[in-house]
Scaffold this active site. Structure first.
Site, PDB file in Angstrom:
ATOM      1  N   VAL A 117       0.832  -1.203   0.000  1.00  0.00           N
ATOM      2  CA  VAL A 117       0.000   0.000   0.000  1.00  0.00           C
ATOM      3  C   VAL A 117       0.868   1.254   0.000  1.00  0.00           C
ATOM      4  CG1 VAL A 117      -1.720   1.320   1.300  1.00  0.00           C
ATOM      5  CG2 VAL A 117      -1.945  -1.162   1.106  1.00  0.00           C
ATOM      6  N   SER A 139      14.337  -1.368   7.273  1.00  0.00           N
ATOM      7  CA  SER A 139      14.215  -0.821   5.920  1.00  0.00           C
ATOM      8  C   SER A 139      14.924   0.509   5.751  1.00  0.00           C
ATOM      9  CB  SER A 139      12.726  -0.641   5.559  1.00  0.00           C
ATOM     10  OG  SER A 139      12.076  -1.881   5.498  1.00  0.00           O
ATOM     11  N   CYS A 189     -10.621  -2.475   2.783  1.00  0.00           N
ATOM     12  CA  CYS A 189     -10.700  -2.457   1.320  1.00  0.00           C
ATOM     13  C   CYS A 189     -12.024  -3.020   0.794  1.00  0.00           C
ATOM     14  CB  CYS A 189      -9.529  -3.230   0.716  1.00  0.00           C
ATOM     15  SG  CYS A 189      -9.272  -4.859   1.440  1.00  0.00           S
ATOM     16  N   LYS A 246     -15.894  -6.543  10.089  1.00  0.00           N
ATOM     17  CA  LYS A 246     -15.476  -5.205   9.661  1.00  0.00           C
ATOM     18  C   LYS A 246     -16.476  -4.635   8.656  1.00  0.00           C
ATOM     19  CE  LYS A 246     -10.453  -5.949  10.039  1.00  0.00           C
ATOM     20  NZ  LYS A 246      -9.220  -6.181   9.235  1.00  0.00           N
ATOM     21  N   HIS A 279     -10.225  -6.987  -5.818  1.00  0.00           N
ATOM     22  CA  HIS A 279     -11.284  -7.697  -5.101  1.00  0.00           C
ATOM     23  C   HIS A 279     -12.580  -7.682  -5.909  1.00  0.00           C
ATOM     24  CE1 HIS A 279      -8.630  -7.997  -1.822  1.00  0.00           C
ATOM     25  NE2 HIS A 279      -9.170  -7.170  -0.953  1.00  0.00           N
TER      26      HIS A 279
END
Length: 339
Positions: A15, A41, A131, A215, A244
């Site tokens: 993302v 990172s 999402c 959710k 999706h």
């Protein structure tokens, strides 16, 4: 035009990478980008337009010269660092589940309830929904406004990118092994995802539903500002890399024909209708959803089993509209209207 310093928290994730790309694509008024992630990172380079930006350690970052923080690092990290950022003067758009159900944190899909962004002042945070909820409520909004929705039955078919980069790698590796006749190993998912469908996303709750399913219940009611809407979801992980899909069956307060629904949906922001009664006359995750910004709606038809029923098929890119794009749209609303 005034420009803003923007921090992306979780920049090395799927993302976070999309957030960087979408900020550049939409010409967000950026002065400086701060790329933030964990210590492991730090020092890596990420690309923003034609720039290479060094990733900084979130734990050491000072947000005091940053106006907007786009967070997608995991709920536990947001719990610690989002309030810290707010305390240093940064407005946070959080893509994790950490703040979504807090009464004093607005949960926003700009095409549905942009006016709620004004409530960011309570905590300095705007929450980005799940999402699967985002694409569904974009499609529900024009229908609910027109005739009202009493009940939503939805089955989702969710891509592995929703789990993250490790899940994409697992699907790739398992697919190669199955094709070559070798045994597969399962590390990310409890069962083989290649050439399979897993009716299980997130943890199981006491009522037998998974957290991903609940959710969709909680978030739909909050975003639509209507606790009377009943939502009955089943969420399924399928071997698609990105995008999706959802089969949605609505029970309406008043009858609505398929042609009326098509007209409402076609005129609504963020939606593209792909609906013709012929081979390929419908949207799919790969051919329409992946890499694009719209919520696509097809297979719109009246329910033959219910006098006020309506069915539709909804597809969207879960990393873009389902996460990064929605976050950037919230940030656009913030700088346009409020900060």
């Amino acid at each position: 035009m005034e420009k803003y310093n923007v921090a992306i928290v979780g920049v090395t994730g799927a993302v976070g990478e999309q957030m960087l790309a979408i900020l550049e694509q939409r010409k967000f008024p950026v002065d400086r980008i701060h790329a933030l992630a964990s210590a492991r990172s730090a020092g890596k380079k990420v690309r923003y337009g034609d720039q290479e930006i060094a990733v900084q350690d979130l734990a050491d970052f000072d947000f005091s010269d940053t106006q907007i923080g786009l967070f997608s690092p995991g709920a536990g990290i947001s719990k610690v660092f989002a309030p810290k950022a707010v305390g240093q003067g940064c407005v946070v758009v959080d893509n994790t589940s950490q703040f979504r159900y807090d009464e004093d944190v607005p949960l926003v899909v700009p095409e549905v309830n942009a006016h709620q962004v004004a409530r960011y002042t309570a905590r300095g945070i705007v929450a980005n929904p799940n999402c699967s909820t985002i694409q569904m409520v974009v499609a529900l909004k024009p229908i609910h406004d027109a005739v009202g929705i009493t009940r939503v039955n939805v089955a989702t078919y969710q891509a592995v990118s929703g789990t993250g980069k490790d899940a994409i790698d697992e699907l790739d590796q398992q697919t190669r092994k199955v094709i070559s006749g070798k045994p597969v190993t399962c590390d990310v998912y409890p069962k083989q995802i290649a050439f399979n469908a897993l009716p299980h996303i997130d943890v199981f709750l006491d009522n037998g539903y998974t957290k991903e399913e609940m959710k969709m219940v909680w978030e739909t009611q909050k975003i639509m500002e209507d606790d009377s809407i009943l939502v009955n979801p089943t969420t399924v992980r399928i071997p698609v890399v990105n995008g999706h899909s959802e089969a949605i069956h609505l029970e309406l307060k008043e009858p609505l024909s398929a042609s009326q629904a098509k007209e409402l949906l076609a005129g609504a922001p963020g939606i593209r209708v792909v609906d013709s009664h012929q081979d390929g006359g419908y949207p799919t995750a790969v051919t329409e959803g992946d890499g694009t910004d719209a919520v696509y709606v097809g297979r719109i038809r009246e329910d033959i089993s219910h006098p006020r029923g309506l069915n539709m098929w909804v597809v969207s890119d879960n990393l873009r509209k389902g996460a990064a794009l929605n976050s950037v749209q919230i940030a656009e609303n913030l700088v346009r209207e409020y900060i």
